[in-house]
Design an enzyme around this catalytic site. Structure first.
Site, short mmCIF file in Angstrom:
data_model
loop_
_atom_site.label_atom_id
_atom_site.label_comp_id
_atom_site.label_asym_id
_atom_site.label_seq_id
_atom_site.Cartn_x
_atom_site.Cartn_y
_atom_site.Cartn_z
N TRP A 274 0.85 -1.41 0.21
CA TRP A 274 -0.08 0.15 0.25
C TRP A 274 0.90 1.41 0.42
CZ3 TRP A 274 -1.47 2.11 4.61
CH2 TRP A 274 -2.84 4.03 4.54
N ASP B 227 -0.83 -5.79 9.48
CA ASP B 227 -1.31 -4.52 8.78
C ASP B 227 -3.03 -5.78 8.52
OD1 ASP B 227 -3.08 -2.72 8.62
OD2 ASP B 227 -1.30 -1.52 7.07
N LYS C 5 -13.30 -1.56 6.50
CA LYS C 5 -13.89 -1.85 5.26
C LYS C 5 -15.20 -2.61 6.30
CE LYS C 5 -10.12 0.02 3.61
NZ LYS C 5 -10.11 0.74 2.72
#
Ligand code: LMR
Length: 398
Positions: free
Chosen positions: A130, A211, A246
């Protein structure tokens, strides 16, 4: 006074969203940022989340400050969500948990802690990862390096090279990994590969930052937590970043947590104290509302069951869109293998498209992907998938 400040080059993901919103073409499709859309192209407000919110709003509660480390009930529920409430690390109180401003906020707190208390340590991130991982750690003054992860040519994980690299790292290096739904590739390690890594982490005294922003979007809420629980069960001290953006479709509320797995309850107390100091120095204390809603859903058995069904539904919809896209595009571009669309997990797919091809998709067809070739599969639906596949086929063949 400010004339020496240069223009901001923009963020590789968030700037695309701004551009998408300005785009007036009716056919536009946003497959850039990690947002889950329903089949009608809307970002859902999940029913159990809405119900919890209604109940909380009806209480007309005053808004005092939360403690620096956040709401105690939320922290406990968030910890159980990640580790399970019976995990040895939980019952022996050796996890320091802080409410965080989403998964990004968790990274920032950990980055500051690393900079302060591990001044010799460098961070290792996957190639690719990311985009913001590097930026957050570098901004905290920590040197960032890369370990091999993905073979773009052959659409596979470069596990042997990854393992060889990790084996050479100095003790107390911080290795940032994605326990599920790797962002951006969608390619995850197997349990056996994680076990091999855990052995190396132990032998070489390395610190993982796990993560986990997409828990529930890979195999399931419990299944996706397997890696994190295995690290903690192996007696490894590590960081775990967790996000409800999310899984609760709760992006803008910035509800997340940082859990630091320590060797003992005493150590965890000190780590928690220093994290509180870091919070105080950045934003003093976290906001109330988003975490209160998450806490209520996680604790109320009926709301929780309904929410878990929603997560299952979101995951199934993403998996279905992977299959539909793979089928349509395989027919349109014969001779090219698109199996990776269905092998990858979570919101993202690494399409293999070049930056130039991504630019063409956006400019000619109003289909937005990240320039690395990352596509958010959760933005596909039955109305736009044919159009997206057709656009991709044209870009790939011309
Ligand atoms: C993404 O990768 O698209 C998401 O995690 C959102 C973000 O902040 O970039």
């Amino acid at each position: 006074m400010f004339e020496h400040i240069p223009a901001y080059a923009g963020d590789p993901i968030l700037s695309l969203v701004e551009q998408f919103l300005r785009d007036e073409r009716a056919t536009k499709v946003n497959l850039s940022i990690g947002l889950f859309y329903d089949d009608d192209g809307n970002i859902p407000l999940l029913e159990p989340v809405q119900e919890a919110e209604d109940r909380l709003v009806a209480q007309h509660r005053a808004r005092s400050y939360l403690p620096m480390d956040g709401d105690a009930e939320f922290r406990e529920a968030a910890r159980a969500y990640v580790f399970g409430d019976k995990h040895e690390a939980v019952t022996s109180h050796r996890i320091a948990s802080v409410q965080a401003i989403g998964g990004s906020g968790a990274l920032k707190l950990a980055a500051d802690l690393v900079h302060r208390y591990f001044p010799q340590s460098e961070v290792w991130i996957s190639q690719p990862t990311w985009d913001n991982h590097r930026a957050i750690f570098e901004a905290a003054g920590v040197k960032v390096n890369e370990y091999p992860y993905y073979d773009r040519e052959n659409n596979r994980i470069r596990f042997d090279e990854l393992l060889a690299c990790i084996q050479t790292l100095p003790a107390r290096s911080v290795v940032l990994m994605h326990p599920c739904c790797h962002n951006p590739t969608g390619m995850d390690l197997s349990h056996e590969q994680w076990q091999q890594l855990i052995t190396v982490f132990k032998q070489n005294n390395l610190i993982a930052y796990l993560d986990m922003a997409y828990q529930g979007f890979g195999q399931g809420i419990e299944e996706d937590a397997w890696t994190v629980r295995a690290f903690a069960a192996a007696g490894l001290s590590c960081f775990v970043g967790s996000s409800f953006s999310k899984s609760f479709s709760w992006y803008g509320e910035r509800a997340g947590a940082l859990h630091v797995v320590c060797a003992s309850a005493k150590e965890a107390d000190c780590v928690l104290g220093q994290l509180k100091a870091i919070v105080r120095q950045i934003y003093s204390s976290p906001p109330v509302h988003g975490a209160a809603v998450v806490n209520m859903v996680l604790r109320d058995p009926i709301l929780r069951t309904r929410w878990e069904q929603d997560v299952n539904h979101m995951r199934a919809r993403i998996q279905e869109m992977r299959q539909v896209l793979q089928k349509i595009i395989s027919a349109k571009v014969p001779g090219r293998n698109f199996d990776y669309f269905t092998q990858q997990q979570g919101m993202f797919s690494y399409t293999g498209l070049s930056a130039e091809q991504v630019d063409r998709l956006r400019e000619e067809f109003a289909v937005y992907l990240v320039r690395s070739g990352r596509m958010c599969v959760a933005g596909l639906n039955h109305h736009n998938v044919e159009y997206v596949a057709q656009s991709m086929a044209q870009v790939l063949q011309e």
